[in-house]
Structures are given as C-alpha cells and as structure tokens.
Motif scaffolding. Sequence first.
Motif, PDB file in Angstrom:
ATOM      1  N   VAL B  54       0.840  -1.201   0.000  1.00  0.00           N
ATOM      2  CA  VAL B  54       0.000   0.000   0.000  1.00  0.00           C
ATOM      3  C   VAL B  54       0.874   1.249   0.000  1.00  0.00           C
ATOM      4  CG1 VAL B  54      -1.586   1.346   1.438  1.00  0.00           C
ATOM      5  CG2 VAL B  54      -1.991  -1.096   1.094  1.00  0.00           C
ATOM      6  N   MET B  55       1.975   1.210   0.752  1.00  0.00           N
ATOM      7  CA  MET B  55       2.860   2.366   0.862  1.00  0.00           C
ATOM      8  C   MET B  55       3.815   2.511  -0.321  1.00  0.00           C
ATOM      9  SD  MET B  55       2.415   3.960   3.824  1.00  0.00           S
ATOM     10  CE  MET B  55       3.897   4.683   4.518  1.00  0.00           C
ATOM     11  N   GLY B  56       3.814   1.554  -1.237  1.00  0.00           N
ATOM     12  CA  GLY B  56       4.767   1.587  -2.338  1.00  0.00           C
ATOM     13  C   GLY B  56       6.191   1.357  -1.858  1.00  0.00           C
ATOM     14  N   LEU B  57       6.366   0.525  -0.853  1.00  0.00           N
ATOM     15  CA  LEU B  57       7.692   0.307  -0.271  1.00  0.00           C
ATOM     16  C   LEU B  57       8.195  -1.113  -0.484  1.00  0.00           C
ATOM     17  CD1 LEU B  57       7.353   2.200   3.142  1.00  0.00           C
ATOM     18  CD2 LEU B  57       8.705   2.887   1.158  1.00  0.00           C
ATOM     19  N   ILE B  58       7.615  -1.843  -1.443  1.00  0.00           N
ATOM     20  CA  ILE B  58       8.089  -3.193  -1.720  1.00  0.00           C
ATOM     21  C   ILE B  58       9.372  -3.102  -2.541  1.00  0.00           C
ATOM     22  CG2 ILE B  58       7.561  -5.305  -3.030  1.00  0.00           C
ATOM     23  CD1 ILE B  58       6.011  -5.166  -0.477  1.00  0.00           C
ATOM     24  N   PRO B  59      10.475  -3.687  -2.053  1.00  0.00           N
ATOM     25  CA  PRO B  59      11.721  -3.641  -2.822  1.00  0.00           C
ATOM     26  C   PRO B  59      11.552  -4.408  -4.138  1.00  0.00           C
ATOM     27  CG  PRO B  59      11.934  -5.135  -0.945  1.00  0.00           C
ATOM     28  CD  PRO B  59      10.601  -4.467  -0.812  1.00  0.00           C
ATOM     29  N   SER B  60      11.846  -3.748  -5.240  1.00  0.00           N
ATOM     30  CA  SER B  60      11.611  -4.388  -6.529  1.00  0.00           C
ATOM     31  C   SER B  60      12.828  -4.209  -7.429  1.00  0.00           C
ATOM     32  CB  SER B  60      10.377  -3.756  -7.181  1.00  0.00           C
ATOM     33  OG  SER B  60      10.212  -4.245  -8.483  1.00  0.00           O
ATOM     34  N   PRO B  61      13.427  -5.291  -8.002  1.00  0.00           N
ATOM     35  CA  PRO B  61      13.168  -6.665  -7.631  1.00  0.00           C
ATOM     36  C   PRO B  61      13.681  -6.958  -6.212  1.00  0.00           C
ATOM     37  CG  PRO B  61      15.060  -6.528  -9.076  1.00  0.00           C
ATOM     38  CD  PRO B  61      14.512  -5.146  -8.935  1.00  0.00           C
ATOM     39  N   PRO B  62      13.321  -8.072  -5.615  1.00  0.00           N
ATOM     40  CA  PRO B  62      12.577  -9.224  -6.131  1.00  0.00           C
ATOM     41  C   PRO B  62      11.066  -9.096  -6.013  1.00  0.00           C
ATOM     42  CG  PRO B  62      13.298  -9.665  -3.896  1.00  0.00           C
ATOM     43  CD  PRO B  62      13.770  -8.280  -4.236  1.00  0.00           C
ATOM     44  N   VAL B  65       4.217  -5.815  -6.909  1.00  0.00           N
ATOM     45  CA  VAL B  65       2.779  -5.777  -6.696  1.00  0.00           C
ATOM     46  C   VAL B  65       2.168  -6.119  -8.044  1.00  0.00           C
ATOM     47  CG1 VAL B  65       0.810  -4.361  -6.030  1.00  0.00           C
ATOM     48  CG2 VAL B  65       3.010  -4.024  -4.907  1.00  0.00           C
ATOM     49  N   GLU B  66       1.560  -7.291  -8.135  1.00  0.00           N
ATOM     50  CA  GLU B  66       1.155  -7.830  -9.439  1.00  0.00           C
ATOM     51  C   GLU B  66      -0.222  -7.363  -9.868  1.00  0.00           C
ATOM     52  OE1 GLU B  66       3.304  -9.848 -11.143  1.00  0.00           O
ATOM     53  OE2 GLU B  66       3.647 -11.693 -10.002  1.00  0.00           O
ATOM     54  N   ALA B  67      -1.084  -7.139  -8.925  1.00  0.00           N
ATOM     55  CA  ALA B  67      -2.444  -6.783  -9.304  1.00  0.00           C
ATOM     56  C   ALA B  67      -3.099  -6.063  -8.143  1.00  0.00           C
ATOM     57  CB  ALA B  67      -3.239  -8.049  -9.650  1.00  0.00           C
ATOM     58  N   GLY B  68      -4.234  -5.465  -8.451  1.00  0.00           N
ATOM     59  CA  GLY B  68      -5.020  -4.840  -7.409  1.00  0.00           C
ATOM     60  C   GLY B  68      -5.057  -3.328  -7.518  1.00  0.00           C
ATOM     61  N   GLU B  69      -5.858  -2.730  -6.659  1.00  0.00           N
ATOM     62  CA  GLU B  69      -5.972  -1.275  -6.599  1.00  0.00           C
ATOM     63  C   GLU B  69      -5.885  -0.851  -5.143  1.00  0.00           C
ATOM     64  OE1 GLU B  69      -9.451   0.403  -8.837  1.00  0.00           O
ATOM     65  OE2 GLU B  69      -9.642  -1.693  -9.463  1.00  0.00           O
ATOM     66  N   GLY B  74      -9.973   8.656  -3.927  1.00  0.00           N
ATOM     67  CA  GLY B  74     -10.307   8.583  -5.343  1.00  0.00           C
ATOM     68  C   GLY B  74      -9.128   8.321  -6.266  1.00  0.00           C
ATOM     69  N   ARG B  75      -7.889   8.248  -5.743  1.00  0.00           N
ATOM     70  CA  ARG B  75      -6.743   7.992  -6.614  1.00  0.00           C
ATOM     71  C   ARG B  75      -6.179   6.609  -6.353  1.00  0.00           C
ATOM     72  NH1 ARG B  75      -2.468  12.542  -5.713  1.00  0.00           N
ATOM     73  NH2 ARG B  75      -3.219  12.175  -3.596  1.00  0.00           N
ATOM     74  N   ASP B  76      -5.762   5.921  -7.422  1.00  0.00           N
ATOM     75  CA  ASP B  76      -5.154   4.596  -7.254  1.00  0.00           C
ATOM     76  C   ASP B  76      -3.655   4.771  -7.001  1.00  0.00           C
ATOM     77  OD1 ASP B  76      -4.223   2.052  -7.270  1.00  0.00           O
ATOM     78  OD2 ASP B  76      -5.077   1.496  -9.212  1.00  0.00           O
ATOM     79  N   LEU B  77      -3.222   4.510  -5.776  1.00  0.00           N
ATOM     80  CA  LEU B  77      -1.822   4.734  -5.405  1.00  0.00           C
ATOM     81  C   LEU B  77      -0.866   3.871  -6.217  1.00  0.00           C
ATOM     82  CD1 LEU B  77      -1.904   4.977  -1.492  1.00  0.00           C
ATOM     83  CD2 LEU B  77      -2.241   6.769  -3.189  1.00  0.00           C
ATOM     84  N   LEU B  78      -1.340   2.706  -6.669  1.00  0.00           N
ATOM     85  CA  LEU B  78      -0.449   1.808  -7.406  1.00  0.00           C
ATOM     86  C   LEU B  78      -0.100   2.365  -8.780  1.00  0.00           C
ATOM     87  CD1 LEU B  78      -1.953  -1.703  -6.504  1.00  0.00           C
ATOM     88  CD2 LEU B  78      -0.125  -0.451  -5.376  1.00  0.00           C
ATOM     89  N   LYS B  79      -0.864   3.362  -9.246  1.00  0.00           N
ATOM     90  CA  LYS B  79      -0.598   3.942 -10.565  1.00  0.00           C
ATOM     91  C   LYS B  79       0.240   5.218 -10.469  1.00  0.00           C
ATOM     92  CE  LYS B  79      -4.285   1.946 -13.266  1.00  0.00           C
ATOM     93  NZ  LYS B  79      -5.327   1.483 -12.312  1.00  0.00           N
ATOM     94  N   LEU B  80       0.567   5.652  -9.253  1.00  0.00           N
ATOM     95  CA  LEU B  80       1.309   6.911  -9.116  1.00  0.00           C
ATOM     96  C   LEU B  80       2.802   6.707  -9.389  1.00  0.00           C
ATOM     97  CD1 LEU B  80      -0.274   8.509  -5.909  1.00  0.00           C
ATOM     98  CD2 LEU B  80      -0.921   8.824  -8.298  1.00  0.00           C
TER      99      LEU B  80
END
Lengths: 348, 338
Positions: B54-62, B65-69, B74-80
């Motif tokens: 939710v916080m956008g703090l997943i280390p990537s890679p590895p 966040v594959e799916a979801g909203e 009213g804003r989708d944080l995963l698209k920011l």
Amino acid sequence: MSEAKTATAQNELIPGTTKDVLVRVQNLKKYFPIRRGVLRRQVGAVQAVDGVSFEIRRGETLGLVGESGCGKSTTGRTILQLEKPTGGQVFFGDQELTNMSSSELRKARRHMQMIFQDPYASLNPRMTVGNIISEPLEIHNIGNAASRKERVQELLRLVGLNPYFINRYPHEFSGGQRQRIGIARALATNPSFIVADEPISALDVSIQAQVVNLLEDLKQELGLTYLFIAHDLSMVRYISDRVAVMYLGRIVEMGHRDEVYDHPLHPYTQALLSAIPIPDPDKEARRKRIILEGDVPSPANPPAACRFHTRCSYATDICREVDPEFRNFGTDSREHWVACHHAEKFND
Amino acid sequence: MSHLLEVKNLVTRFYTEDGIVHAVNGISYTLDEGESMAIVGESGSGKSVSVLSVMGLIPSPPGKVEAGEVILNGRDLLKLSPEEMRHIRGKEIAMVFQDPMTSLNPVLTIGRQMTEGIELHLGLSKEEASQRAAEMLSLVGIPNAEDRLNDYPHQFSGGQRQRIGIAMALSCNPTILIADEPTTALDVTIQAQIIDLVKKLKEQLGMAIIWITHDLGVVAGLVEKVAVMYAGFIVEMGSVHDVYKDTSHPYTLGLLESIPKIDSKEKRRLIPIPGLPPDLLKEPTQCPFAPRCRYAIDKCWEENPPLVAIAPNHTAACWRAEEIHEGLRIDLPAGEPA
C-alpha cells in the motif's frame, strides 16, 4: 518409560538432599565490571543480579519473570555457573557449585542443562542434528558410537521428531522443530534440572503451545525440575507452580502462582500484570491499567533502598531510605513473599 | 458513502532463486475516516507485505505488486509515479516501524530527521519546522522537547525512541497511521505506555489507524475492526467483538485456544495448532490452512474457500464457517499430532 526410571534413579543418587529441595540459591550476586580508558580501569559495575535467594523443589517449575535487563537470564546462567557469580552460593542437592573445580563442575553439569531462547542461533549450522544431540554424550563420555546413535533416535522420538532426521542440518527445520532439537540436546545426558531461558519467545504463537505442551509432558515423563525464565506472564502462570518476579537485579515478589497473579502484593507486580493485554475485547474494555511512568533505571546505578521507589505511586520516605525486607504474607504451605514496605495495604 | 482507503484484490509476489513467494494473494479491505483496524497474523502471513505494498515500499526486484488497486481519496496509489508517492507517504499515510532502534538514522539528530519531512510536506521554513517538531515531541511525552531536538537516537531509551517514531509519523497530520508491530520490541510496561499514548493521540487528532500485530491481546482493546491473515489471505474479518467472540474461522479459533488465559486459575491443557507454517512457494489452490485444520473436509483440499459474509460486516474464508459461527467445535484427537 525407561527414561522415567533412569531419571528417578538419578535423583536418588544426589545424596543428602534435604526436604525435597533440588536447587538452593543464596544471596546470589553477579556484577559485570564497567571499564573505561586506555588502562581499562574499572569505573563501576552493572549489578545484574544483586542478592537473589530462592529454592526450587524437586519436580516443580519455578517461573522467573521480569522485563529486559532485570537480571532474570543472568540469574539462570549464574546458577549453572556459565557466569561466575560475584557472590553467594548455589546448592544443587548438597553440592555447592560456586567453589567447584572445573572438572567437578563438568561432572555436575550432566545433571543440569539449559534450553536457549533462539533456536536459530543456538544450533551449530555445520553440524547434523545427530551430532548436535550426541555432543553432550561425547563430552561426558557416555556410551559408545552405536549406543549414542540409538540414544539420539530415542531422544528425537521423545521430542516429537522423526528419528530419520538424524543426518539433516538445522537449516532444514522450522523454528519450532529447531527448538525441539535444542530440547533433545538438553535431555541427552538425562539431567534432573533444566533452565529454560525464554524457550518460546522466538516462536510463532501457533507453535508456542506445541513446545509448552512438550515441555510439560517431558517433565511428567522424566521427573524434571524446571527454572522457566520468560517475559510472557500468561505463559509463566500457565506452566509454573511458583513464580518469582524480578526488578533491577532483585526478586520483589515470589509465591504460589495463583497468589502472585490473583493477589499481587508488590506495586511492580501489580503494574506488570495490569499491562498485559488480554485477548478479549469485553474484558479489555472493563480493565483499568496502571501505567508506570518513565523507564527502568540503569542497573549500573540503581536507586537506593527500594529499587522501585522512583516509579512507584505508593512510595514514601521509608522506601527511599530503607531497603524493604522479604516478608511472607502467605502460609507455610502456600508461601507468598514480598519485598515492599507497604504490602499490608494490598493484603486485604 | 465512500471509504477513506480501499484496497482491492491486492496481489504481491517475490521472485526469488527458490521460486515465487506468494506473499499476498488478493486481499481486499476498506478503512473509513478515523477508523482503527488491526491486521493480525504470524510471520509469513503477509501482514507486513500487504501494508508495504500500500505504501509503495516493496523492494523491486525481487518483489512486485502484481495486481489490485489501492484507492485513497479517489486515486489509485499503485498507478502513481515514485515522485507522486513521495508526497503521499509521510503526508497522507505515515508509518511507524517495529524496531525503534533501526528505523531512526543513528548519525543524524532527532531534530534533523523530524524537520526533513515537515519542511517537504508542509512547506514550512526551518524555524517553523523545528517548532513543529518540538510541539510533536512534547505531544508524545518527551520532556524538554526543544533541547532534545539536538540529541541523537542513542541518547533516548527504547520506549522514547518509539515515541519519537510516532511523533515523526504524525508530524504532517496524516489521515492514516500504519503501525507495523510498534510495540513488539518493547517490554510490557513500556508497551502499555505506547498503547495508551496512541489511544490518546487518536482521540486528539482523529487519524485512522492500521495496526499490524501477531498478538491478539494487544489489539483487543485498541481497534474496532480486525482482519486475520494466513498464508497471504485474509481468512476472517469483522468487528473486534465478532472475530474474538463469534469466531468463525478455524485458524482464528486455533490462535485463541493456543494462548493461556492470564486471568484464569483453571489449568487446562493448551490446544496447539498442529503442523508447520505454510509453504509460500506453492501456488495456493486448496485451502492453505487445511493441512493443520481439524475441521477440514474433502472440499477444503479441492478448492480454496472465498471470503464471504456470514453475518453483517463479518466475513470468513472457510467452507465450514457457518457451522463454526453457530458453535461447532471439534476437540483435538487424543494423542495429538506434534
């Protein structure tokens, strides 16, 4: 059970035990020096354990509780002489441990073992489970290779693991299974006394009950005596017959578990018990918490007289001037010791 | 009425050498303004990964966040973009971490660490930010706040450091505070101080709270809503009363049965949850709890039960949830499996 027989037989071998006391600790002290400067001159001491006395009776579980830094783990380690005491005596049966030579101590250690907190750190990752469990047997020169292997398989079965795991390494096991391996190792030499230092704190909630039930079953089957050190007060009440509460290197209250938990007489015990969250929203809504102000003072410079007076809402002049004596408010058969000048106030 | 935060079908996986770790497997929940909820689970349940996603703090890679909203206002944080997320984190959603020793930078003063976020998010000058930081420190009960801004983290005790973490998180008036096991590293009497503090601050400031914990006791008197997670799924969710008193999932039931009651003389044997924690490398097709469940029936091994309502605002993911909700209990078989 063959183990049960051996354990009882062994207990009888410890000569001259009075009443049914297995371990007697008298005025035990452990100070760690604080050194400073180029010459590493000692400038003070951390008084981790400062004059602790109690008995553990044969076949009983004594729970030792307190917060981090109160000295509960140091007490356990000092009893087993893993730390050299600064003062005081420890009797195991009628043997006094603190002035033993190292070879005498090694012999005595067969009968007293320790289970450690962290099953990840306390098992050597390069040794197989079989070697880990049989190591104490080798050190004490018990049996030959074949009988040791048999003993290891027996121990694995005893702690609920598959004897087939003998050639595996610790990393192949989960936390709960590793703790079972640690328990099997502690039981290898057929001890009568076990110090369990936070044996379940590193485990997940759903696994803790498995290990606690195992410890209880083993106690029954093998006639063991436990010193159970923990900060989880609910689990300590569950597993212990008697409970001792430590604060800043001293025992402030000790007695039958129901006495201590249902009628705590020391203000610290009262606060400690009220701080424990209960997993029941209705009870939580009705509960009143005693919130202690501030932090635990440093054990390098503990408050004078009653060590709890700096955080105690009942403290009066006498608490700042006179060290409270340990007094028994219970009966002979159901003791309840407390070190507080104002304990009468809570004993209605 | 629209929710403050809406998490929909969130899926997070980690691509490791050993395979794909299915950490979060499509969880959904909502949080209203000023509401407090707990996410309860053991290690590996996905409780922390779900909020880090939710916080956008997943280390990537590895991680990914594959799916979801994740809908906030009213804003989708995963698209920011990462830059846009920087203005959400700390300002709209703030976080308090488990270990107050490691979440603060040891070589910077408390003041420096606190004012950085305040200047960025509230657009205040250095002096104003310092003043704000001092106010926050006294609010959380640090004495001589103004002087102590110049101190370093090691000059504070563990409990005080967690207070500073909370002051820092609340300094920009977030609408949501996420607390990830904030009291796990603390002693019980200090834990009681922190819980007491958070309750008071919530009354004063009115933020919504997500409290992550493995301890069913800690949140019983603290939150309104509870979600129980197991193997990356929410397996039961409802009001704190529903989940603790009208428990409907065997895992929740198992957790409650396996802890001794501190206020009870009666000594009944603890009922452990048998078996081992789930293997997250396997793609879940059956009910993930079935291997450890005494209530399991054939269907549990064939199909993973969805999270469905069993009462208003009370959901559970179990084929036998209704029976359990109505009071079905199965005792542990004699000679319990270890």
